[in-house]
Design a protein around this motif. Sequence first.
Motif, PDB file in Angstrom:
ATOM      1  N   ILE A  93      34.590  18.160  34.218  1.00 30.02           N
ATOM      2  CA  ILE A  93      34.693  19.133  33.527  1.00 30.02           C
ATOM      3  C   ILE A  93      35.415  20.284  34.510  1.00 30.02           C
ATOM      4  O   ILE A  93      34.961  20.569  35.354  1.00 30.02           O
ATOM      5  N   GLU A  94      36.580  20.650  33.791  1.00 25.62           N
ATOM      6  CA  GLU A  94      37.248  21.864  34.602  1.00 25.62           C
ATOM      7  C   GLU A  94      37.166  23.297  33.724  1.00 25.62           C
ATOM      8  O   GLU A  94      37.292  23.209  32.577  1.00 25.62           O
ATOM      9  N   LEU A  95      36.659  24.380  34.547  1.00 25.83           N
ATOM     10  CA  LEU A  95      36.467  25.360  33.626  1.00 25.83           C
ATOM     11  C   LEU A  95      37.592  26.630  34.233  1.00 25.83           C
ATOM     12  O   LEU A  95      37.930  26.436  35.393  1.00 25.83           O
ATOM     13  N   GLY A  96      38.436  27.078  33.222  1.00 19.11           N
ATOM     14  CA  GLY A  96      39.390  28.121  33.323  1.00 19.11           C
ATOM     15  C   GLY A  96      38.547  29.394  33.997  1.00 19.11           C
ATOM     16  O   GLY A  96      38.321  30.260  32.967  1.00 19.11           O
ATOM     17  N   ALA A  97      38.377  29.691  35.153  1.00 22.95           N
ATOM     18  CA  ALA A  97      37.731  30.693  35.499  1.00 22.95           C
ATOM     19  C   ALA A  97      38.586  31.870  35.757  1.00 22.95           C
ATOM     20  O   ALA A  97      38.273  33.040  35.273  1.00 22.95           O
ATOM     21  N   GLN A  98      39.813  31.761  36.427  1.00 21.11           N
ATOM     22  CA  GLN A  98      40.906  32.487  36.308  1.00 21.11           C
ATOM     23  C   GLN A  98      40.699  33.678  37.553  1.00 21.11           C
ATOM     24  O   GLN A  98      41.236  34.065  38.392  1.00 21.11           O
ATOM     25  N   SER A  99      39.727  34.520  37.342  1.00 25.22           N
ATOM     26  CA  SER A  99      39.235  35.301  38.139  1.00 25.22           C
ATOM     27  C   SER A  99      37.738  35.456  38.355  1.00 25.22           C
ATOM     28  O   SER A  99      37.017  35.127  37.295  1.00 25.22           O
ATOM     29  N   MET A 100      37.182  35.963  39.330  1.00 27.52           N
ATOM     30  CA  MET A 100      35.802  36.355  39.491  1.00 27.52           C
ATOM     31  C   MET A 100      35.471  37.771  39.665  1.00 27.52           C
ATOM     32  O   MET A 100      34.351  38.276  40.099  1.00 27.52           O
ATOM     33  N   ASP A 101      36.438  38.458  38.889  1.00 26.88           N
ATOM     34  CA  ASP A 101      36.365  39.931  39.167  1.00 26.88           C
ATOM     35  C   ASP A 101      35.890  40.542  37.622  1.00 26.88           C
ATOM     36  O   ASP A 101      36.901  40.363  36.802  1.00 26.88           O
ATOM     37  N   ASP A 102      35.162  40.856  37.178  1.00 22.40           N
ATOM     38  CA  ASP A 102      34.773  41.434  35.896  1.00 22.40           C
ATOM     39  C   ASP A 102      35.900  42.512  35.302  1.00 22.40           C
ATOM     40  O   ASP A 102      36.274  42.416  34.057  1.00 22.40           O
ATOM     41  N   GLU A 103      36.307  43.203  36.208  1.00 20.11           N
ATOM     42  CA  GLU A 103      37.418  44.173  35.764  1.00 20.11           C
ATOM     43  C   GLU A 103      38.859  43.473  35.490  1.00 20.11           C
ATOM     44  O   GLU A 103      39.190  43.869  34.489  1.00 20.11           O
ATOM     45  N   VAL A 104      39.132  42.659  36.224  1.00 23.79           N
ATOM     46  CA  VAL A 104      40.282  41.781  35.971  1.00 23.79           C
ATOM     47  C   VAL A 104      40.099  40.914  34.842  1.00 23.79           C
ATOM     48  O   VAL A 104      41.089  40.849  33.771  1.00 23.79           O
ATOM     49  N   LEU A 105      38.921  40.243  34.487  1.00 28.67           N
ATOM     50  CA  LEU A 105      38.565  39.387  33.387  1.00 28.67           C
ATOM     51  C   LEU A 105      38.817  40.146  32.143  1.00 28.67           C
ATOM     52  O   LEU A 105      39.481  39.888  31.087  1.00 28.67           O
ATOM     53  N   LYS A 106      38.107  41.214  32.215  1.00 34.10           N
ATOM     54  CA  LYS A 106      38.017  42.334  30.775  1.00 34.10           C
ATOM     55  C   LYS A 106      39.491  42.699  30.686  1.00 34.10           C
ATOM     56  O   LYS A 106      39.896  42.846  29.518  1.00 34.10           O
ATOM     57  N   ALA A 107      40.266  43.073  31.509  1.00 32.51           N
ATOM     58  CA  ALA A 107      41.551  43.725  31.434  1.00 32.51           C
ATOM     59  C   ALA A 107      42.672  42.503  30.814  1.00 32.51           C
ATOM     60  O   ALA A 107      43.639  42.984  30.096  1.00 32.51           O
ATOM     61  N   ASN A 108      42.517  41.699  31.216  1.00 30.96           N
ATOM     62  CA  ASN A 108      43.161  40.220  30.661  1.00 30.96           C
ATOM     63  C   ASN A 108      42.644  39.268  29.466  1.00 30.96           C
ATOM     64  O   ASN A 108      43.004  38.335  29.184  1.00 30.96           O
ATOM     65  N   LEU A 109      41.565  40.126  28.910  1.00 31.77           N
ATOM     66  CA  LEU A 109      41.132  39.613  27.562  1.00 31.77           C
ATOM     67  C   LEU A 109      40.447  38.242  27.491  1.00 31.77           C
ATOM     68  O   LEU A 109      40.525  37.603  26.579  1.00 31.77           O
ATOM     69  N   ARG A 110      39.969  37.944  28.684  1.00 28.84           N
ATOM     70  CA  ARG A 110      39.503  36.714  28.788  1.00 28.84           C
ATOM     71  C   ARG A 110      38.102  36.574  27.921  1.00 28.84           C
ATOM     72  O   ARG A 110      37.829  35.386  27.511  1.00 28.84           O
ATOM     73  N   GLY A 111      37.321  37.467  27.709  1.00 30.60           N
ATOM     74  CA  GLY A 111      36.051  37.325  26.692  1.00 30.60           C
ATOM     75  C   GLY A 111      35.036  36.758  27.469  1.00 30.60           C
ATOM     76  O   GLY A 111      33.979  36.364  26.846  1.00 30.60           O
ATOM     77  N   HIS A 112      35.165  36.528  28.754  1.00 27.23           N
ATOM     78  CA  HIS A 112      33.712  36.058  29.478  1.00 27.23           C
ATOM     79  C   HIS A 112      33.796  36.776  30.851  1.00 27.23           C
ATOM     80  O   HIS A 112      34.577  37.329  31.272  1.00 27.23           O
ATOM     81  N   THR A 113      32.610  36.408  31.516  1.00 28.90           N
ATOM     82  CA  THR A 113      32.393  37.168  32.779  1.00 28.90           C
ATOM     83  C   THR A 113      32.400  36.276  34.015  1.00 28.90           C
ATOM     84  O   THR A 113      32.417  35.089  33.772  1.00 28.90           O
ATOM     85  N   ALA A 114      32.412  37.052  35.222  1.00 29.66           N
ATOM     86  CA  ALA A 114      32.054  36.086  36.443  1.00 29.66           C
ATOM     87  C   ALA A 114      30.794  35.364  36.319  1.00 29.66           C
ATOM     88  O   ALA A 114      30.563  34.055  36.848  1.00 29.66           O
ATOM     89  N   SER A 115      29.823  35.962  35.776  1.00 23.64           N
ATOM     90  CA  SER A 115      28.394  35.291  35.596  1.00 23.64           C
ATOM     91  C   SER A 115      28.483  34.160  34.813  1.00 23.64           C
ATOM     92  O   SER A 115      27.809  33.025  34.963  1.00 23.64           O
ATOM     93  N   ASP A 116      29.350  34.139  33.772  1.00 19.24           N
ATOM     94  CA  ASP A 116      29.546  32.971  32.868  1.00 19.24           C
ATOM     95  C   ASP A 116      30.172  31.746  33.505  1.00 19.24           C
ATOM     96  O   ASP A 116      29.711  30.714  33.309  1.00 19.24           O
ATOM     97  N   VAL A 117      30.966  31.929  34.604  1.00 20.41           N
ATOM     98  CA  VAL A 117      31.762  31.057  35.350  1.00 20.41           C
ATOM     99  C   VAL A 117      30.383  30.378  36.176  1.00 20.41           C
ATOM    100  O   VAL A 117      30.526  29.331  36.416  1.00 20.41           O
TER     101      VAL A 117
END
Length: 325
Positions: free
Chosen positions: A115-139
Amino acid sequence: MKKGNVSIFVPHLGCPQQCSFCNQKTITGQQSQPTPDDVKTAVETALKRNNYEYEIAFFGGSFTAIDRDYMISLLSAAAEYVDGKRVKGIRISTRPDCIDGEILDILKKYGVSSIELGAQSMDDEVLKANLRGHTASDVENASRMIKEYGFELGLQMMTGLYLDTDEKAIETAKKLTALKPDTVRIYPTVVLKGTYLAELFDKEMYKPQTVDDAAALCTKRLPIFEKAGVRVIRLGLHASEDIKKNMVAGAYHDSFGEIVQSRFMLNKVLAYPPGNYEIKVNPKSLSKLKGQQKRNIYFLIEEGYNIKITQSEKIAVDDLLISSI
């Protein structure tokens, strides 16, 4: 025996988000959804090639978010080949917030091995700014569950996202390493037409990375993963005419991975002071050492290095043996 993937793209269907960088049709080059018969046809076609050990790979980024019955129909078609030992296993890619115990039970039942997860970043500010809809904790939580269930864990990350920095990217690499994945893919951000990033770029609110920017950053990231024994299995997006036609800006190059490896080798030489050296290299890595159009060689000459390159099969691929002469 060579290893290969039978890649089945399940584009965007079921994904709860429209991320800042996402134009799924451009990335996959298709829009229609595959059927179970499409899965069988793709596998049968691939199996006609001898001397390959295949896995069936469902890519697209949100496999476990699609309609449950549809997901199971695709898995059932693929599982026939796993049960018959005609393929090694099944790989899927999905979102960190679309993993739970019920999903993992289903994936295990139908022979999914990785299983591969699209984490993309582990910075919540970056995740939110890029409309990812998940947090680093979810990863973190999804990664822990995946490993507890005995799946191989892959993590995907990006460079150059909106509000990301080199410092945050290095920290992301360290945090992903701490999750002990088996593999990592690194994708520099490419700005595509019709995306939120394209809007930000047009408004001069976002400055994308260049290929050189992304390569320099990835050169710093690779040692973090390599030191931890994590395999980086992909650097950069796969070559695609659709991406070339639709990209507005960003760090896209057909040979991005080789550019990074070439810079990595150059840095190994630059760790020594200017002088006269013999460099032994595996023949398979010779072009990476020299760099595209011999740029590494010319740069070393300008910096005061006089080098003699010797090819040797005894040197590990992508390694160098450097000695003074």
